[in-house]
Design a protein around this motif. Structure first.
Motif, PDB file in Angstrom:
ATOM      1  N   SER A  93       0.838  -1.193   0.000  1.00 57.77           N
ATOM      2  CA  SER A  93       0.000   0.000   0.000  1.00 57.77           C
ATOM      3  C   SER A  93       0.876   1.247   0.000  1.00 57.77           C
ATOM      4  N   THR A  94       0.307   2.322  -0.486  1.00 55.55           N
ATOM      5  CA  THR A  94       1.011   3.600  -0.561  1.00 55.55           C
ATOM      6  C   THR A  94       0.034   4.705  -0.181  1.00 55.55           C
ATOM      7  N   GLU A  95       0.514   5.737   0.516  1.00 58.53           N
ATOM      8  CA  GLU A  95      -0.380   6.815   0.909  1.00 58.53           C
ATOM      9  C   GLU A  95       0.348   8.148   0.916  1.00 58.53           C
ATOM     10  N   PHE A  96      -0.446   9.207   0.722  1.00 58.91           N
ATOM     11  CA  PHE A  96       0.050  10.577   0.833  1.00 58.91           C
ATOM     12  C   PHE A  96      -0.697  11.242   1.979  1.00 58.91           C
ATOM     13  N   VAL A  97       0.056  11.912   2.861  1.00 65.15           N
ATOM     14  CA  VAL A  97      -0.532  12.529   4.054  1.00 65.15           C
ATOM     15  C   VAL A  97      -0.070  13.981   4.135  1.00 65.15           C
ATOM     16  N   LEU A  98      -1.002  14.866   4.456  1.00 64.85           N
ATOM     17  CA  LEU A  98      -0.692  16.284   4.627  1.00 64.85           C
ATOM     18  C   LEU A  98      -1.186  16.727   5.987  1.00 64.85           C
ATOM     19  N   GLN A  99      -0.284  17.348   6.767  1.00 71.17           N
ATOM     20  CA  GLN A  99      -0.625  17.806   8.112  1.00 71.17           C
ATOM     21  C   GLN A  99      -0.364  19.304   8.239  1.00 71.17           C
ATOM     22  N   ASN A 100      -1.111  19.952   9.136  1.00 73.89           N
ATOM     23  CA  ASN A 100      -0.839  21.359   9.412  1.00 73.89           C
ATOM     24  C   ASN A 100       0.305  21.472  10.411  1.00 73.89           C
ATOM     25  N   GLU A 101       0.657  22.692  10.782  1.00 72.95           N
ATOM     26  CA  GLU A 101       1.801  22.905  11.668  1.00 72.95           C
ATOM     27  C   GLU A 101       1.583  22.328  13.059  1.00 72.95           C
ATOM     28  N   ALA A 102       0.331  22.119  13.430  1.00 72.99           N
ATOM     29  CA  ALA A 102       0.018  21.534  14.728  1.00 72.99           C
ATOM     30  C   ALA A 102       0.077  20.010  14.701  1.00 72.99           C
ATOM     31  N   GLY A 103       0.372  19.438  13.533  1.00 73.98           N
ATOM     32  CA  GLY A 103       0.457  17.997  13.415  1.00 73.98           C
ATOM     33  C   GLY A 103      -0.877  17.317  13.162  1.00 73.98           C
TER      34      GLY A 103
END
Length: 252
Positions: free
Chosen positions: A114-124
């Motif tokens: 499996s493969t995934e892309f994750v985007l988080q804000n500065e607060a994690g």
């Protein structure tokens, strides 16, 4: 120190500070094709505690990647983003003007569960997370933040991760870094509206806007494989070994 030298140093310091508190300023382009395309990297932020990883190590569970890297031509999972040297680390960081930018990666020959892309804000906090369907072919891929995802806010930084799991019970091979959205001023917007494809690449690169300069050069490279801009923009940030890799259609 002469008065002229003091004034020059003061002007340079003011320019660096102004970059982070004003919209991106347009730099004039005097010709349609710049003979030496150089990416003008902006000053890096100094308050990021997790610098990032532009290259993903083989780690456990991805035997194909380890085997490939052991050869003379082996390449690892690589994010196509500039890096800044830090003590014992490197900062992976780039600017965008787009509310839903496109991210670029080189994916080697491997078998992924499996493969995934994750985007988080500065607060994690995770603001976007999605599985990625790879084609199985090694090469350069693009991942665009979809219109259904929340827009990147101007002036905000976001931490992205691209994770590849070769075995469910083992940690992923991954690359990660930071992206910040900036607002170009009216002059730069006007220049971009009137620019040719080559000029758009040069305008973005000259103004330190990485993601759009790379995406624009990739689009031109697809239309005209003989265009030198794609190679130049990668070489200028130390990604020479990626230049000859094919762009693979996937992940739409």
């Amino acid at each position: 120190m002469s008065l002229g030298l003091r004034q020059l140093k003061l002007a340079f310091a003011i320019a660096l500070v102004s970059f982070w508190f004003t919209p991106v300023q347009a730099q004039p382009i005097k010709s349609e094709v710049l003979p030496s395309l150089i990416f003008n990297a902006p000053p890096p932020p100094d308050d990021i505690n997790a610098p990032g990883n532009r290259v993903g190590g083989g780690k456990r569970g991805c035997e194909n990647m380890d085997k490939q890297f052991s050869t003379s031509k082996g390449k690892l999972l690589t994010a196509l983003v500039p890096v800044y040297p830090f003590p014992n680390a490197e900062l992976v960081f780039g600017l965008t003007t787009n509310s839903h930018p496109t991210f670029w990666f080189y994916v080697p020959d491997l078998t992924a569960v499996s493969t995934e892309f994750v985007l988080q804000n500065e607060a994690g906090q995770t603001v976007y997370q999605s599985p990625v369907s790879l084609s199985g072919l090694p090469g350069i891929i693009s991942l665009s933040l979809p219109s259904t995802a929340s827009s990147l806010e101007i002036g905000k930084r976001y931490h992205w991760y691209f994770n590849i799991y070769c075995h469910q019970q083992q940690p992923p091979v991954f690359v990660d870094g930071w992206i910040q959205r900036v607002e170009p001023n009216a002059l730069l917007k006007s220049q971009l509206d009137k620019a040719t494809p080559n000029q758009r690449i040069a305008l973005y690169a000259t103004n330190g806007i990485w993601y759009e300069s790379l995406t624009a050069s990739a689009e031109l490279h697809r239309l005209d494989p003989k265009s030198a801009d794609w190679a130049k923009i990668l070489q200028t940030v130390g990604l020479t070994d990626i230049v000859a890799e094919p762009i693979v259609d996937c992940c739409q």
